[in-house]
Scaffold this motif. Structure first.
Motif, short mmCIF file in Angstrom:
data_model
loop_
_atom_site.label_atom_id
_atom_site.label_comp_id
_atom_site.label_asym_id
_atom_site.label_seq_id
_atom_site.Cartn_x
_atom_site.Cartn_y
_atom_site.Cartn_z
N LEU A 293 0.85 -1.19 0.00
CA LEU A 293 0.00 0.00 0.00
C LEU A 293 0.88 1.24 0.00
O LEU A 293 1.60 1.51 0.96
N ASP A 294 0.85 1.97 -1.09
CA ASP A 294 1.60 3.22 -1.23
C ASP A 294 0.82 4.12 -2.16
O ASP A 294 0.73 3.87 -3.36
N ASP A 295 0.25 5.17 -1.61
CA ASP A 295 -0.56 6.08 -2.42
C ASP A 295 0.27 7.15 -3.15
O ASP A 295 -0.28 7.95 -3.90
N THR A 296 1.58 7.17 -2.92
CA THR A 296 2.40 8.21 -3.55
C THR A 296 2.29 8.21 -5.07
O THR A 296 2.05 9.27 -5.67
N PRO A 297 2.45 7.06 -5.77
CA PRO A 297 2.34 7.11 -7.23
C PRO A 297 0.93 7.46 -7.70
O PRO A 297 0.77 8.10 -8.74
N VAL A 298 -0.07 7.07 -6.93
CA VAL A 298 -1.46 7.40 -7.30
C VAL A 298 -1.67 8.91 -7.24
O VAL A 298 -2.22 9.53 -8.17
N VAL A 299 -1.23 9.51 -6.15
CA VAL A 299 -1.37 10.95 -5.98
C VAL A 299 -0.53 11.70 -7.01
O VAL A 299 -0.95 12.72 -7.57
N ALA A 300 0.68 11.19 -7.29
CA ALA A 300 1.55 11.83 -8.27
C ALA A 300 0.90 11.84 -9.65
O ALA A 300 0.96 12.84 -10.37
N ALA A 301 0.27 10.73 -10.02
CA ALA A 301 -0.39 10.64 -11.32
C ALA A 301 -1.55 11.63 -11.40
O ALA A 301 -1.74 12.33 -12.42
N ARG A 302 -2.33 11.72 -10.33
CA ARG A 302 -3.46 12.66 -10.31
C ARG A 302 -2.98 14.10 -10.33
O ARG A 302 -3.57 14.97 -10.98
N MET A 303 -1.88 14.37 -9.63
CA MET A 303 -1.30 15.72 -9.63
C MET A 303 -0.89 16.11 -11.05
O MET A 303 -1.21 17.21 -11.53
N CYS A 304 -0.16 15.22 -11.72
CA CYS A 304 0.29 15.52 -13.09
C CYS A 304 -0.88 15.74 -14.03
O CYS A 304 -0.85 16.62 -14.90
N GLN A 305 -1.93 14.95 -13.84
CA GLN A 305 -3.11 15.10 -14.68
C GLN A 305 -3.77 16.46 -14.45
O GLN A 305 -4.13 17.17 -15.40
N ARG A 306 -3.91 16.84 -13.19
CA ARG A 306 -4.56 18.11 -12.87
C ARG A 306 -3.74 19.31 -13.35
O ARG A 306 -4.30 20.36 -13.69
N LEU A 307 -2.42 19.16 -13.39
CA LEU A 307 -1.56 20.26 -13.81
C LEU A 307 -1.25 20.25 -15.31
O LEU A 307 -0.53 21.10 -15.80
N GLY A 308 -1.79 19.25 -16.02
CA GLY A 308 -1.50 19.14 -17.44
C GLY A 308 -0.10 18.66 -17.73
O GLY A 308 0.48 19.00 -18.77
N LEU A 309 0.47 17.86 -16.82
CA LEU A 309 1.84 17.39 -16.96
C LEU A 309 1.90 15.87 -17.10
O LEU A 309 2.86 15.23 -16.66
N GLU A 310 0.87 15.28 -17.72
CA GLU A 310 0.82 13.81 -17.86
C GLU A 310 2.07 13.26 -18.52
O GLU A 310 2.52 12.16 -18.20
N ASN A 311 2.65 14.02 -19.44
CA ASN A 311 3.84 13.54 -20.16
C ASN A 311 5.07 13.44 -19.27
O ASN A 311 6.07 12.80 -19.63
N LEU A 312 5.01 14.04 -18.08
CA LEU A 312 6.16 14.01 -17.17
C LEU A 312 6.02 12.97 -16.06
O LEU A 312 6.95 12.78 -15.27
N PHE A 313 4.89 12.27 -16.02
CA PHE A 313 4.69 11.28 -14.96
C PHE A 313 5.52 10.03 -15.24
O PHE A 313 5.44 9.44 -16.31
N ARG A 314 6.31 9.61 -14.24
CA ARG A 314 7.20 8.45 -14.40
C ARG A 314 6.51 7.22 -13.79
O ARG A 314 6.78 6.83 -12.65
N ASP A 315 5.62 6.60 -14.55
CA ASP A 315 4.84 5.49 -14.01
C ASP A 315 5.65 4.21 -13.85
O ASP A 315 5.25 3.30 -13.13
N THR A 316 6.82 4.11 -14.46
CA THR A 316 7.62 2.89 -14.35
C THR A 316 8.13 2.68 -12.93
O THR A 316 8.44 1.55 -12.54
#
Length: 329
Positions: free
Chosen positions: A298-321
């Protein structure tokens, strides 16, 4: 809100917990990050709550100073006061932790459910942000597995914090805790490995060391080759003291069942935090016996990071790997 930041400026007091949360979040954004210290050295900064600082930017160290095109991560109350001032000047600011001022003074606020804050620009997490990614845990597992699993015995790993403004952990508490740990180790045949922190009192450490030696285990209380990540990655059971939200959050990022040792004292926020994780089935309170129940990391950090990038229009910078769990080691 489309823009192209070239870096991340972390604005916070120079405290390990604040650095860990901000840089843990920054790891999921493909931008270089640097630290900009908040140093509340002026008379008004020392005497007034940060929400009342008349000139918050004067509390920010001159070098390095956030660049105009930086994405700013401000942390906690004092960092948030500076973050508000930067946002007022047109900077894009993500506030980490409850700023204790109106959330609409930032682009986004990332807080925990136990902070009891809400709003259209608020993202909530069950766990504290941190940088203990699945890939880092996989590396730690490969590095420590053979060293921690002694003679094929299961590993009972214990992460010990210490007293703070809300909880006590002295000799008496350590003695009670040690008795439970020794009993659990003997009942399961586990290798007992305890690691302490800078907040662990010397008298408590001495008690725990005696307990570990009685079952031929190990206690690490400082020095090189810190086993902390290895314990989280390799444990068959983890027991963590209740004083630290960050330490419990990192523990549940692993794959072992996590027990939490309650301490004398009270914190509404930590109580709500533990209640949330109990309802998820991720932790249980430690009473001395060990059980194996099915758990998932259980680690919500990547989930929150992905949502943050989406809200800021920075989806291309999210490092999902980084959130990919490597199970081959």
């Amino acid at each position: 809100m489309l823009y192209a930041p070239t870096g991340i400026a972390v604005v916070a007091e120079d405290l390990a917990g604040m650095r860990s949360q901000a840089f843990g979040l920054a790891e999921y954004v493909a931008l270089p990050a640097r630290f900009c210290a908040v140093q509340a050295t002026g008379l008004l900064h020392r005497c007034l709550p940060s929400s009342l600082w008349p000139r918050p930017l004067t509390a920010l160290s001159e070098k390095p100073f956030p660049l105009h095109d930086d994405l700013v991560f401000s942390v906690a109350g004092k960092g948030g006061a500076v973050g508000t001032a930067l946002h007022h000047r047109g900077r894009h600011v993500v506030q980490i932790q409850n700023p204790r001022i109106r959330p609409d003074r930032f682009d986004l606020v990332i807080a925990n459910y136990h902070d009891e804050i809400d709003g259209p620009n608020v993202l909530l997490s069950r766990t504290a942000l941190h940088g203990l990614t699945a890939l880092k845990l996989a590396d730690a597992r490969a590095q420590w597995r053979d060293r921690l699993h002694v003679s094929g015995r299961p590993l009972l790993a214990v992460l010990v914090g210490g007293a703070n403004g809300r909880f006590r952990f002295g000799r008496e508490e350590a003695e009670s805790f040690a008795d439970r740990l020794v009993s659990a180790a003997r009942q399961t045949g586990a290798n007992l490995f305890i690691t302490t922190s800078r907040r662990t009192a010397l008298e408590a450490t001495a008690v725990l060391r005696d307990a570990v030696e009685s079952v031929h285990g190990t206690l690490w209380s400082g020095g090189d080759d810190n086993p902390y990540r290895g314990l989280i990655a390799c444990a068959d059971w983890l027991v963590v003291t209740a004083d630290s939200v960050s330490m419990v959050s990192e523990a549940v990022a692993g794959t072992a069942p996590v027990y939490v040792q309650g301490l004398p004292g009270k914190s509404r926020r930590i109580g709500l935090f533990l209640e949330t994780l109990e309802k998820c089935g991720r932790i249980r309170m430690f009473e001395g016996a060990l059980d194996n129940w099915p758990v998932q990391s259980l680690d919500d950090t990547p989930v929150v990071a992905a949502r943050m990038c989406q809200r800021l229009g920075l989806e291309n910078l999210f490092r999902d790997t980084l959130s990919t769990v490597v199970r081959s080691v």
